[in-house]
Scaffold this active site. Structure first.
Site: not given
Ligand code: CAO
Length: 425
Positions: A397-398
């Site tokens: 999850d950036h």
């Protein structure tokens, strides 16, 4: 001072039987002059019945399904003298005869913003739907094409306000989960012109997994980073270990070492053992190390969780995974067996593959994909040597993990897998 006024059915043009379709008021409601209090219907048209007074409804004398006629008492309204809003003569209810759309709608509005496609019907016009003008107006205000509702819960399938509300609720809850609000849905296709087909219902696991994956896909900005780990020495050690095992004893697969290396890396990079808070403002760091393992079953994908992996031996993990994947395949996992994971591994190595892009199992922030190890010529600066290389794919999850952090994390996993003795240090 207060006085009692009556709302009665006005002259609607010599019609003996008028059906009450919907009653929009109840005792105690405060109504304004001209506010719609009921929807009536003759065999020619439907109409909104406006209130002939402003005040508080004292009693309602009709219910849906009743038949009324000109002059029938609809309700009594308690009007205070301060309120002068009483019509001298009852306001005409609506244009009744030959009027497909009665005129009791408010003045024309400016063009309304276009509603999401899921609320609008591309093929059917709302004009054909069986609904009163007030319901049509209500639906229009919400951007709903009443034709999409098809059948209502009123008499003869008439669409009522509640049907519009339920429709919107359904679209919001299902739409967000399945297709995303505002995202055009994929149109249905008739395949029959191309050949024979058969409809097979999806298993419950597949349907739920599909919803969850769609939700994650829409909510998480995900990046997948690809890496290769040299597992030549690890494989030699694993083969030696398995050779020592008695016949029938559970063999160790490479996955057990991958689990151990992953947890060692998570201990060094706490943001991988975390979840984003619901408001997206903080990180919830976990002090336990539970790893979910994606297991392929005849009914679909399930993810049993191995708990406190940092405190378990490779042999213990092998036994636990064998038990849980067997339970999974027999459909015997309990909800608790699949909860509390910190990070997930999806291993397709037993089947094949060179790389893939797994989807994060939110609220976890990362997932490790594994495909088939392959012998490759690796240049050591002087010569090419045959090394067993394991492809690894990290999706993260950036919002939580930066690219450089992802790369450093994978370098650490690779470091442990290259020489698993380091896990003892
Ligand atoms: N490279 C080479 N060989 C591999 C390997 C890899 N990365 N991973 C496993 N293997 C080998 C094993 O060593 C084993 O070989 P032997 O039979 O010679 O001992 C064989 O492949 C089968 O392994 P396995 O898959 O049964 O065991 P595992 O511990 O590696 O995996 C489990 C267990 C439960 C993860 C696996 O059975 C499974 O269900 N995988 C599918 C997961 C899945 O569907 N993911 C997709 C999610 S995204 O849609």
């Amino acid at each position: 001072m207060t006085r009692l006024c009556e709302i009665r059915v006005p002259d609607v043009g010599n019609v003996a039987e008028i059906d009450v379709v919907e009653v929009l008021i109840q005792a105690g409601d405060v109504v304004e002059l001209e506010q719609t209090v009921a929807t009536l219907e003759t065999d020619k048209a439907s109409m909104d019945l406006p209130s002939s007074a402003a005040g508080t409804i004292q009693q309602v004398y009709i219910k849906p399904g009743d038949t009324v006629s000109e002059g029938s008492l609809i309700a009594t309204v308690l009007v205070s003298d301060a309120e002068v809003s009483v019509a001298e003569t009852p306001a005409p209810a609506a244009v009744v005869e030959k009027a497909p759309e009665p005129v009791s709608l408010p003045v024309q509005r400016a063009p309304e913003p276009k509603a999401p496609d899921v609320l609008q019907s591309p093929e059917v016009s709302g004009e054909k739907a069986h609904a009163s003008p007030s319901v049509r107006l209500f639906a229009r205000e919400l951007g709903v094409d009443v034709a999409k509702i098809k059948t209502g819960s009123g008499r003869k399938g008439r669409i009522l306000k509640d049907d519009v509300k339920s429709f919107v609720k359904k679209v919001i809850t299902e739409g967000i989960v399945a297709t995303g609000a505002g995202i055009p849905s994929i149109p249905a296709v008739d395949f029959s012109p191309y050949g024979e087909t058969e409809v097979q219902k999806l298993s419950k696991i597949k349907r739920l997994t599909g919803q969850n994956l769609s939700r994650v896909w829409l909510n998480l900005p995900m990046v997948t980073y690809h890496e290769e780990a040299d597992i030549t020495e690890m494989e030699a050690f694993r083969n030696a270990l398995n050779a020592e095992k008695a016949k029938g004893e559970l063999k160790i697969t490479g996955l057990m070492f991958i689990i151990k290396a992953l947890v060692a890396a998570m201990q060094e990079f706490p943001s991988f053992n975390a979840s984003l808070s619901a408001d997206g403002e903080s990180l919830i760091l976990k002090k336990y190390f539970n790893i979910g393992i994606a297991v392929d079953t005849p009914n679909g994908l399930v993810v049993p969780v191995l708990r406190n992996v940092n405190n378990k031996s490779v042999n213990e993990l092998a036994v636990e995974l064998a038990e849980k994947s067997e339970k999974a395949r027999l459909g015997k996992l309990l909800p608790g067996d699949m909860q509390g994971g910190c990070m997930t591994i999806s291993s397709l190595g037993g089947i094949g593959g060179t790389s893939f892009t797994p989807i994060v199992n939110a609220p976890e922030v990362a997932i490790l994909g594994v495909t088939r190890a392959k012998m490759q010529p690796i240049w050591n600066g002087k010569e090419f040597l045959p090394r067993l290389m394991l492809p690894l794919d990290l999706t993260y999850d950036h919002r939580v993990i930066d690219g450089a952090e992802g790369a450093r994390f994978m370098a650490t996993v690779k470091y442990y897998l290259a020489d698993i003795r380091r896990l003892l240090l």
